[in-house]
Design an enzyme around this catalytic site. Structure first.
Site, PDB file in Angstrom:
ATOM      1  N   ASP A 191       0.610  -1.505   0.181  1.00 58.25           N
ATOM      2  CA  ASP A 191      -0.060   0.088   0.109  1.00 58.25           C
ATOM      3  C   ASP A 191       0.171   1.306  -0.234  1.00 58.25           C
ATOM      4  O   ASP A 191       2.156   1.897   1.285  1.00 58.25           O
ATOM      5  CB  ASP A 191      -0.843  -0.182   1.345  1.00 58.25           C
ATOM      6  CG  ASP A 191      -1.942   1.356   0.831  1.00 58.25           C
ATOM      7  OD1 ASP A 191      -2.758   0.975   0.119  1.00 58.25           O
ATOM      8  OD2 ASP A 191      -1.581   1.951   2.560  1.00 58.25           O
ATOM      9  N   GLU A 196      -1.586  -1.665  -6.104  1.00 62.09           N
ATOM     10  CA  GLU A 196      -3.073  -1.627  -6.490  1.00 62.09           C
ATOM     11  C   GLU A 196      -2.834  -0.374  -7.922  1.00 62.09           C
ATOM     12  O   GLU A 196      -1.875   0.191  -8.167  1.00 62.09           O
ATOM     13  CB  GLU A 196      -3.668  -0.291  -5.595  1.00 62.09           C
ATOM     14  CG  GLU A 196      -3.902  -0.722  -4.107  1.00 62.09           C
ATOM     15  CD  GLU A 196      -4.435  -0.133  -3.566  1.00 62.09           C
ATOM     16  OE1 GLU A 196      -5.478   0.053  -3.151  1.00 62.09           O
ATOM     17  OE2 GLU A 196      -3.632   0.632  -2.811  1.00 62.09           O
ATOM     18  N   ASP A 247      -3.239   2.097   6.455  1.00 63.23           N
ATOM     19  CA  ASP A 247      -2.527   1.968   6.256  1.00 63.23           C
ATOM     20  C   ASP A 247      -1.555   0.084   5.925  1.00 63.23           C
ATOM     21  O   ASP A 247      -2.247  -0.836   4.971  1.00 63.23           O
ATOM     22  CB  ASP A 247      -1.110   2.352   5.490  1.00 63.23           C
ATOM     23  CG  ASP A 247      -1.300   3.728   5.087  1.00 63.23           C
ATOM     24  OD1 ASP A 247      -2.317   4.240   4.733  1.00 63.23           O
ATOM     25  OD2 ASP A 247      -0.617   4.674   5.978  1.00 63.23           O
TER      26      ASP A 247
END
Length: 485
Positions: free
Chosen positions: A227, A323, A406
């Site tokens: 992340d 992502e 996170d």
């Protein structure tokens, strides 16, 4: 040009070295790069001249059969026309023999590629933004670059020099022993060389065909979810539950004070002015060089840190989940644009892409852009409808889990890798039917997960447990949550 295909077991890889040319060699490098730019501008003008001529003739009422013929922009056609014009054209006749033919071939190849991109974009055959007509390259702004595909291109046996056509042996700042040993052993072959002036330094990139053996990672059965963020550059959570945090170096913020001082010095000097034709003073050029040196150092530090991070990740884990961030949209936020650009989210994704493919034993999984990794509870799978950016702690309303935002997102990304392996209808399962798109162009808003009514649960045969209530919601985003990159 025919696309090069490596032999079985070989891959195409570039080795880049910083050059240390003397004054004569640097002048020759600039001359070659200038010749490439001049050839590019000549090709653009030569092709577009027929376009404008036809447009003028059409305005005169001339029929289609009587119009000037279209000039081709393929590389062989441009080479033939340039070889005929370079002897008589006053722009080249006096000095074209001073440079290698590869310099002019570089400019002509770039022009042919530019016209191809324009034609494909106009016909709708090219992805991305629409590409306009090729424009002339400015002598002041054009990047100095030149490519050599034929001639003597080799690494000298001393490991400290690179030989290029018409330029001779040029010293390099760092030893070339790694590539030299591969060439001697027969596991590498040099295909071409590209010289470029970037960040105040000359460099050469040697494109080679290298034999690549299968490299095993340290933990092939472990998946990691990454992340990315601004406050913390990366939070990595693996499938075993271990969480590791990588601090944001903030190289640009650390150099802002020095940049302000250097920019203030530049503003007090007599700089160039294109409107009045004013030329910069020597003191302005010296101050501007000092300011550029600070920018170059920040860029080099950022690149070094990102390479170390991505190399360590690709060498340790068997599966990496990241992502699909909309970096261009994130940069429109004027409050965070500077820090997002300094973190270089897109560069991290690009490096992980080719480094995982290079090792063959590591795969890269890209989560869907609309997958709610931060809004989903890593414990029970409940999904929040809204989660403001300033809320840094995730509190689950269903199971009561309290965890850093996170860390929670990284755990959810790591869990997606397991879903991809077991085959739950995600992208990458070849035998699974694709998810049906929502009708009427439905939005991508995250739906809140709410527990069923007690009466409904009683009719179903008893009270539903929290993880049972979330099964339907968790399966929905996973249907289109992954893309194998």
């Amino acid at each position: 040009m025919k696309k090069f295909r490596p032999q079985p077991g070989f891959v195409v890889q570039a080795f880049r070295f910083a050059l240390d040319p003397n004054a004569v060699q640097e002048a020759a490098l600039r001359s070659h790069c200038g010749a490439a730019r001049a050839a590019y501008n000549w090709a653009v003008a030569w092709v577009e001249a027929s376009w404008w001529q036809r447009r003028a003739e059409e305005s005169y009422g001339i029929a289609e059969d009587g119009l000037t013929r279209w000039r081709p922009w393929s590389l062989p056609a441009l080479r033939k026309a340039f070889n005929e014009a370079k002897h008589t054209d006053p722009r080249f006749a006096a000095w074209w023999e001073e440079n290698s033919k590869e310099a002019y071939s570089t400019g002509l190849a770039n022009a042919a590629a530019a016209f191809d991109n324009y034609a494909k974009s106009k016909r709708g055959q090219r992805k991305g933004k629409r590409v306009g007509m090729p424009r002339f390259k400015s002598k002041r702004k054009a990047r100095l670059s030149c490519r050599f595909t034929t001639g003597v291109i080799r690494i000298d046996t001393d490991g400290r020099h690179v030989t290029l056509p018409r330029l001779g042996a040029i010293r390099v700042h760092e030893p070339t022993v790694k590539l030299l040993d591969r060439v001697r052993a027969g596991t590498a072959r040099i295909l071409s060389a590209t010289v470029r002036h970037e960040r105040g330094r000359w460099s050469v990139s040697l494109q080679t065909e290298v034999k690549r053996d299968l490299t095993r990672v340290a933990r092939p059965d472990t998946a990691v979810g990454i992340d990315l963020g601004v406050k913390t550059l990366a939070v990595m959570a693996d499938s075993t539950g271990e969480i590791r945090t990588v601090a944001n170096p903030g190289h640009y913020d650390a150099a802002r004070k020095q940049l302000r001082r250097a920019s203030r010095t530049v503003s007090r000097r007599q700089g160039p002015d294109r409107r009045t034709g004013q030329k910069p003073s020597r003191r302005w050029e010296k101050a501007n060089a000092q300011r550029n040196k600070v920018h170059h150092r920040v860029a080099n530090l950022r690149q070094d840190a990102l390479h170390k991070l991505t190399t360590s990740v690709a060498a340790e884990y068997g599966t990496v989940v990241v992502e699909d961030l909309n970096v261009a949209g994130m940069l429109r936020n004027r409050r965070l644009a500077r820090r997002i650009a300094d973190a270089a989210f897109g560069e991290i994704r690009r490096q992980l892409d080719y480094k995982t493919r290079r090792r063959h034993a590591t795969r890269l999984v890209v989560a869907n852009r609309w997958y709610p990794s931060s809004k989903t509870c890593s414990g029970c799978g409940a999904v929040k409808a809204k989660l403001a950016l300033h809320v840094r702690t995730f509190e689950c309303d269903a199971c009561g889990l309290v965890i850093d935002r996170d860390d929670n997102a990284a755990l959810n990304l790591a869990a997606l890798a397991a879903a991809c392996v077991t085959g739950t209808g995600v992208a990458g399962d070849q035998d699974t039917a694709p998810a049906v798109s929502k009708p009427r162009g439905a939005d991508r808003k995250t739906r809140a997960t709410r527990p069923r009514h007690k009466a409904e649960a009683g009719r179903a045969g008893g009270a539903a447990l929290p993880h049972q209530r979330q099964e339907e919601t968790r399966d929905r985003p996973q249907t289109e949550a992954l893309m194998l990159w």
